[in-house]
Design an enzyme around this catalytic site. Structure first.
Site, PDB file in Angstrom:
ATOM      1  N   PHE A 118       0.824  -1.219   0.000  1.00 30.13           N
ATOM      2  CA  PHE A 118       0.000   0.000   0.000  1.00 30.13           C
ATOM      3  C   PHE A 118       0.858   1.269   0.000  1.00 30.13           C
ATOM      4  O   PHE A 118       0.620   2.202   0.777  1.00 30.13           O
ATOM      5  CB  PHE A 118      -0.935   0.041   1.218  1.00 30.13           C
ATOM      6  N   ASN A 183      -0.221  -8.191   1.955  1.00 28.94           N
ATOM      7  CA  ASN A 183       1.031  -7.470   2.179  1.00 28.94           C
ATOM      8  C   ASN A 183       0.995  -6.468   3.327  1.00 28.94           C
ATOM      9  O   ASN A 183       1.956  -5.726   3.523  1.00 28.94           O
ATOM     10  CB  ASN A 183       1.446  -6.757   0.884  1.00 28.94           C
TER      11      ASN A 183
END
Length: 338
Positions: A118, A183
């Site tokens: 992100f 993630n």
């Protein structure tokens, strides 16, 4: 032509560098006078329009979240023929993402492993860009995908999502809640129904009249996918995005040592096609016929998109095949649709 160019030249560059270089070209294609010529060449046929979420999509095929993380390439992607662009994932707090290298090609599989984490400039910066886009009246639907800020503890995730929703929902055509990226530590745990329900409830209030969707993982058992789909309906959401990248590595053609060297991260691309179809069918069976289902994963050709539509997808998204098919990928798909 493009696959040969990719193998000969582009594959020599670091994947993340190549992505940024490609995005720079896309941004140019979205600016006059280039945008006029690009749009004339790539515009979808009017018969492909789809009405859902209270919106009209010029094509059922759009760009999945992850490609344009900071809403910088929307106009170019629209000119290239995508029926919608889902920007993000955007977090309330700006973050650099995971250490580099974090993006890896698996060329024999036409796939990618990423552990980007992100990386984005944050909700406030995205809101400014989206406000500017709105003033220019972009020629496509803009979805905004929001996720949990890495520095925020999981138990405080709801407030973090609400903060992003308050900043971005007024500028989005639809809002997508990402609880499925592999993630960000602890993120996928938010998919448990007892945790997800209050989170979606709070974000829906913050989103107001903006349509709200939730994005799920393909690695969940089918019964849990069904439970989340039913939850989305009962909580008054407008749709589901099925699905995110996978942590699985089964059946890959790429040398096992290369896959192992790439390490952890989400796998996307052609290897997800079969599971993506399975997830689509599970979700479609669990929701009403007019509930918006966006299918993602392993989509590469017009026949892939048509197969998803025939199986009950309302819209279809792609990302990874952009790398292998080239800048006129959306045009190829739109021309091949029935």
């Amino acid at each position: 032509m493009y696959p040969l160019l990719f193998r000969a030249v582009l594959s020599r560059f670091d994947p993340e560098f190549a992505h940024h270089a490609g995005m720079a070209v896309i941004r140019v294609l979205g600016a006059p006078p280039f945008a006029w010529a690009t749009r004339a060449l790539c515009a979808p046929d009017p018969t492909h329009r789809v009405s859902t979420l209270g919106l009209t999509f010029d094509s059922p095929f759009g760009v999945a979240a992850g490609f344009d993380k900071n809403a910088v390439g929307v106009r170019g992607l629209a000119a290239l023929g995508f029926g919608h662009v889902e920007v993000g994932t955007i977090t309330a707090i700006p973050q650099d993402g995971n250490p580099k290298p974090r993006l890896f090609r698996l060329v024999p599989d036409r796939a990618v492993i990423n552990r980007m984490g992100f990386n984005n400039a944050g909700a406030d910066a995205a809101a400014k860009r989206l406000a500017k886009l709105r003033r220019r009246r972009p020629a496509t639907v803009i979805g905004v995908n929001i996720g949990k800020s890495r520095v925020v503890e999981v138990e405080n995730a709801t407030a973090d999502y609400v903060s992003s929703a308050l900043a971005l929902a007024p500028l989005a055509d639809y809002l997508a809640v990402n609880v499925s990226s592999p993630n960000t530590p602890g993120l996928r745990g938010l998919q448990a129904v007892e945790t997800l329900a209050p989170l979606l409830r709070a974000v829906k209030i913050a989103a107001g009249s903006t349509p709200l969707l939730v994005k799920i993982a393909p690695d969940l058992p089918d019964d849990e996918i069904t439970a989340i789909a039913q939850l989305a309906v009962s909580e008054g959401l407008d749709g589901i995005i099925a699905h995110n990248t996978t942590i699985g590595r089964e059946g890959l053609k790429t040398d096992a040592a290369v896959v192992e060297a790439a390490g952890a991260g989400g796998l996307s691309g052609a290897p997800l096609r079969e599971r993506s179809m399975e997830v689509l069918r599970v979700v479609r069976a669990a929701v009403p016929g007019d509930f918006c289902v966006i299918s993602v994963g392993g989509v590469e050709t017009a026949s892939d998109v048509q197969e998803r539509l025939d199986a009950g997808a309302t819209l279809v998204q792609g990302y990874t095949a952009f790398l292998y098919r080239g800048p006129f990928w959306a045009r190829q798909i739109n021309k091949g649709l029935r």
